[in-house]
Design a protein around this motif. Structure first.
Motif, PDB file in Angstrom:
ATOM      1  N   GLN A   2       0.853  -1.124  -0.173  1.00  0.00           N
ATOM      2  CA  GLN A   2       0.064   0.003   0.115  1.00  0.00           C
ATOM      3  C   GLN A   2       0.860   1.223   0.006  1.00  0.00           C
ATOM      4  O   GLN A   2       2.069   1.325   0.621  1.00  0.00           O
ATOM      5  CB  GLN A   2      -0.837   0.044   1.176  1.00  0.00           C
ATOM      6  CG  GLN A   2      -1.954  -0.986   1.117  1.00  0.00           C
ATOM      7  CD  GLN A   2      -2.820  -1.007   2.560  1.00  0.00           C
ATOM      8  OE1 GLN A   2      -2.969   0.091   2.873  1.00  0.00           O
ATOM      9  NE2 GLN A   2      -3.186  -2.076   3.111  1.00  0.00           N
ATOM     10  N   LYS A  98      -3.407   1.078  -7.318  1.00  0.00           N
ATOM     11  CA  LYS A  98      -3.832  -0.284  -6.748  1.00  0.00           C
ATOM     12  C   LYS A  98      -4.937   0.154  -5.462  1.00  0.00           C
ATOM     13  O   LYS A  98      -4.800   1.244  -4.969  1.00  0.00           O
ATOM     14  CB  LYS A  98      -2.536  -1.000  -6.223  1.00  0.00           C
ATOM     15  CG  LYS A  98      -1.470  -1.436  -7.159  1.00  0.00           C
ATOM     16  CD  LYS A  98      -2.242  -2.355  -8.185  1.00  0.00           C
ATOM     17  CE  LYS A  98      -1.439  -3.024  -9.178  1.00  0.00           C
ATOM     18  NZ  LYS A  98      -1.913  -4.078 -10.213  1.00  0.00           N
ATOM     19  N   SER A 101      -8.050  -0.535  -0.045  1.00  0.00           N
ATOM     20  CA  SER A 101      -9.271  -0.838   0.623  1.00  0.00           C
ATOM     21  C   SER A 101     -10.669  -0.809  -0.281  1.00  0.00           C
ATOM     22  O   SER A 101     -10.834   0.004  -1.057  1.00  0.00           O
ATOM     23  CB  SER A 101      -9.541   0.088   1.720  1.00  0.00           C
ATOM     24  OG  SER A 101     -10.688   0.173   2.445  1.00  0.00           O
ATOM     25  N   ARG A 139      -8.199  -9.416  -7.941  1.00  0.00           N
ATOM     26  CA  ARG A 139      -7.085  -9.912  -7.032  1.00  0.00           C
ATOM     27  C   ARG A 139      -5.756  -8.910  -7.852  1.00  0.00           C
ATOM     28  O   ARG A 139      -4.989  -8.631  -6.911  1.00  0.00           O
ATOM     29  CB  ARG A 139      -6.872 -11.265  -7.241  1.00  0.00           C
ATOM     30  CG  ARG A 139      -5.358 -11.543  -6.482  1.00  0.00           C
ATOM     31  CD  ARG A 139      -5.516 -13.285  -6.235  1.00  0.00           C
ATOM     32  NE  ARG A 139      -4.369 -13.789  -5.880  1.00  0.00           N
ATOM     33  CZ  ARG A 139      -4.283 -14.764  -4.876  1.00  0.00           C
ATOM     34  NH1 ARG A 139      -5.155 -15.277  -4.774  1.00  0.00           N
ATOM     35  NH2 ARG A 139      -2.858 -15.154  -4.689  1.00  0.00           N
ATOM     36  N   LEU A 142      -5.493  -5.291  -6.432  1.00  0.00           N
ATOM     37  CA  LEU A 142      -5.150  -5.134  -4.924  1.00  0.00           C
ATOM     38  C   LEU A 142      -3.881  -4.809  -4.666  1.00  0.00           C
ATOM     39  O   LEU A 142      -2.787  -5.461  -5.287  1.00  0.00           O
ATOM     40  CB  LEU A 142      -5.766  -6.456  -4.288  1.00  0.00           C
ATOM     41  CG  LEU A 142      -7.258  -6.856  -4.428  1.00  0.00           C
ATOM     42  CD1 LEU A 142      -7.464  -7.888  -3.817  1.00  0.00           C
ATOM     43  CD2 LEU A 142      -7.975  -5.573  -3.715  1.00  0.00           C
ATOM     44  N   GLY A 144      -1.657  -5.951  -2.674  1.00  0.00           N
ATOM     45  CA  GLY A 144      -0.780  -6.754  -2.134  1.00  0.00           C
ATOM     46  C   GLY A 144      -1.550  -7.589  -1.029  1.00  0.00           C
ATOM     47  O   GLY A 144      -2.739  -7.125  -0.775  1.00  0.00           O
ATOM     48  N   PRO A 145      -0.840  -8.156  -0.133  1.00  0.00           N
ATOM     49  CA  PRO A 145      -1.671  -8.994   1.073  1.00  0.00           C
ATOM     50  C   PRO A 145      -2.215  -8.003   2.167  1.00  0.00           C
ATOM     51  O   PRO A 145      -2.819  -8.519   2.883  1.00  0.00           O
ATOM     52  CB  PRO A 145      -0.528 -10.098   1.548  1.00  0.00           C
ATOM     53  CG  PRO A 145       0.891  -9.419   1.065  1.00  0.00           C
ATOM     54  CD  PRO A 145       0.595  -8.642  -0.211  1.00  0.00           C
ATOM     55  N   GLU A 146      -1.726  -6.945   2.187  1.00  0.00           N
ATOM     56  CA  GLU A 146      -2.237  -5.897   3.254  1.00  0.00           C
ATOM     57  C   GLU A 146      -3.398  -5.043   2.976  1.00  0.00           C
ATOM     58  O   GLU A 146      -3.909  -4.334   3.517  1.00  0.00           O
ATOM     59  CB  GLU A 146      -0.994  -5.227   3.531  1.00  0.00           C
ATOM     60  CG  GLU A 146       0.064  -6.032   4.620  1.00  0.00           C
ATOM     61  CD  GLU A 146      -0.808  -6.902   5.829  1.00  0.00           C
ATOM     62  OE1 GLU A 146      -1.444  -6.130   6.517  1.00  0.00           O
ATOM     63  OE2 GLU A 146      -0.461  -7.813   5.900  1.00  0.00           O
ATOM     64  N   ALA A 147      -3.772  -5.400   1.459  1.00  0.00           N
ATOM     65  CA  ALA A 147      -5.006  -4.668   1.300  1.00  0.00           C
ATOM     66  C   ALA A 147      -6.222  -5.254   1.904  1.00  0.00           C
ATOM     67  O   ALA A 147      -6.062  -6.496   2.431  1.00  0.00           O
ATOM     68  CB  ALA A 147      -5.172  -4.677  -0.162  1.00  0.00           C
ATOM     69  N   CYS A 174      -5.286 -11.376  -0.205  1.00  0.00           N
ATOM     70  CA  CYS A 174      -5.378 -10.196   0.513  1.00  0.00           C
ATOM     71  C   CYS A 174      -6.128 -10.364   1.955  1.00  0.00           C
ATOM     72  O   CYS A 174      -6.689 -11.550   2.268  1.00  0.00           O
ATOM     73  CB  CYS A 174      -5.880  -8.991   0.023  1.00  0.00           C
ATOM     74  SG  CYS A 174      -7.734  -9.037  -0.088  1.00  0.00           S
ATOM     75  N   ARG A 175      -5.817  -9.277   3.180  1.00  0.00           N
ATOM     76  CA  ARG A 175      -6.577  -9.449   4.156  1.00  0.00           C
ATOM     77  C   ARG A 175      -8.175  -9.113   4.186  1.00  0.00           C
ATOM     78  O   ARG A 175      -8.473  -8.170   3.149  1.00  0.00           O
ATOM     79  CB  ARG A 175      -5.964  -8.434   4.980  1.00  0.00           C
ATOM     80  CG  ARG A 175      -6.552  -8.118   6.330  1.00  0.00           C
ATOM     81  CD  ARG A 175      -5.925  -7.229   7.297  1.00  0.00           C
ATOM     82  NE  ARG A 175      -6.365  -7.066   8.624  1.00  0.00           N
ATOM     83  CZ  ARG A 175      -6.139  -6.101   9.279  1.00  0.00           C
ATOM     84  NH1 ARG A 175      -5.535  -4.957   8.867  1.00  0.00           N
ATOM     85  NH2 ARG A 175      -6.479  -5.899  10.582  1.00  0.00           N
ATOM     86  N   ARG A 194      -5.714 -12.872   7.169  1.00  0.00           N
ATOM     87  CA  ARG A 194      -4.912 -12.690   5.856  1.00  0.00           C
ATOM     88  C   ARG A 194      -4.773 -14.232   5.125  1.00  0.00           C
ATOM     89  O   ARG A 194      -5.194 -15.222   5.868  1.00  0.00           O
ATOM     90  CB  ARG A 194      -3.474 -12.363   6.225  1.00  0.00           C
ATOM     91  CG  ARG A 194      -3.306 -11.099   6.858  1.00  0.00           C
ATOM     92  CD  ARG A 194      -2.024 -10.467   7.392  1.00  0.00           C
ATOM     93  NE  ARG A 194      -1.930  -9.235   7.959  1.00  0.00           N
ATOM     94  CZ  ARG A 194      -2.358  -8.805   9.047  1.00  0.00           C
ATOM     95  NH1 ARG A 194      -2.956  -9.556   9.645  1.00  0.00           N
ATOM     96  NH2 ARG A 194      -2.389  -7.541   9.172  1.00  0.00           N
TER      97      ARG A 194
END
Length: 239
Positions: A2, A98, A101, A139, A142, A144-147, A174-175, A194
Motif C-alpha cells: 500500500q 492499486k 481498501s 486480485r 489489489l 498486495g496481501p495487506e490490502a 489479501c486481508r 490474511r
C-alpha cells in the motif's frame, strides 16, 4: 504494497429500496416467514436479519460522506457482485493505482454476502464459477496481501462463515474482514484474517441458540466483542 496513492473504494447494494423488496435471503419467502421476535431477534436460522429495510438510500448517503471526507476515492451503487467487482478492478486500472481498501455494504448471513440477486460465497470463489474471471481481475488490482476487503454486512464471518472467510482471503490474496453479528449502527464481531491464516474467533461468537442448536445470529451492541460503529472509516488495529 500500500502507498499514499492507493485507492479506497466503497460499493453498496443499490437494490434494497424498501421493506419487502429486494430481499437477499435464499429463495422466496412463504407467507409469515421473516417475522421478528422479541428484542429484535431474527427469525432466520442462517444468520440473516430476516428482512429488507430500505437501506440503499442510507448507504448512498454514507458513501457520499466517505468521499467527502476522504475516506473513499470513489463509490458505486451496485446491483450485482459481477458489476461491483468489475467496477473496482476497472477503476484501479484506469487510475493506475492499486486498491488498498474495498468496502462492500449490504446484507448477508453465515458464509455469504448478497448484492442484488447474486451471492458471494464459497461456491462463487471456486474455479469456473460465474465470478471466477472477475475475482481474478480484482486480485490483480489489489495492493498486495495487506490490502483490505471488508464485507460490512450481517454475520458473514459468523458460525459456519469462518470457512468462507478463510476461502475469501486465499482467493483474493489479501486481508479480508467481516462480522459475526447482525449489524446496524453498532457493528460487532469485527474480525479479519490474511491468506493462509486460520480464523481466530470463536465459532459460537454472535450465535443465538435454541434448544442447544444454532437458531440465528445475535444483534450487535456496544458491549459485544470487537464493536465498531457504522461511522468507522477504517478497520481498527487488532481487529
Amino acid at each position: 504494497m500500500q502507498t499514499e496513492t492507493s485507492l479506497r473504494l466503497v460499493l453498496f447494494d443499490a437494490t434494497d429500496v424498501g421493506r419487502g423488496s429486494g430481499l437477499w435471503v435464499s429463495g422466496p419467502r412463504r407467507r409469515g416467514e421473516g417475522a421478528r421476535g422479541a428484542a429484535g431477534e431474527p427469525a432466520d436460522p442462517n444468520g440473516t436479519a430476516g428482512a429488507s429495510f430500505g437501506l440503499s438510500p442510507v448507504w448512498r448517503a454514507g458513501a457520499a460522506l466517505h468521499r467527502a471526507t476522504g475516506a473513499a476515492d470513489a463509490s458505486l451503487a451496485a446491483t450485482s457482485w459481477a458489476d461491483g467487482l468489475a467496477w473496482a478492478a476497472h477503476t484501479a486500472r484506469e487510475s493506475g493505482r492499486k486498491i488498498a481498501s474495498l468496502q462492500a455494504w449490504g446484507h448477508g448471513g453465515w458464509g455469504f454476502m448478497g448484492l442484488g440477486e447474486t451471492r458471494l460465497d464459497e461456491d462463487a470463489l471456486r474455479p469456473g464459477s460465474p465470478l471466477d474471471a472477475t475475482l481474478t481481475a480484482l486480485r490483480g488490482e489489489l495492493a498486495g496481501p495487506e490490502a483490505v476487503v471488508w464485507l460490512r454486512c450481517c454475520s458473514a464471518f459468523g458460525h459456519t462463515g469462518r470457512d468462507f472467510a478463510r476461502a475469501l482471503a486465499d482467493r483474493l490474496g489479501c486481508r479480508v474482514a467481516g462480522h459475526t453479528h447482525i449489524i446496524g449502527f453498532y457493528q460487532s464481531g469485527t474480525h479479519s484474517l490474511r491468506p493462509g491464516e486460520a480464523p481466530g474467533w470463536d465459532p459460537h461468537e454472535g450465535v443465538r441458540f435454541s434448544g442447544g442448536s444454532p437458531a440465528g445470529a445475535t444483534w450487535s451492541s456496544r458491549t459485544a466483542p470487537n464493536t465498531v460503529t457504522c461511522l468507522a472509516r477504517d478497520l481498527p488495529r487488532g481487529f
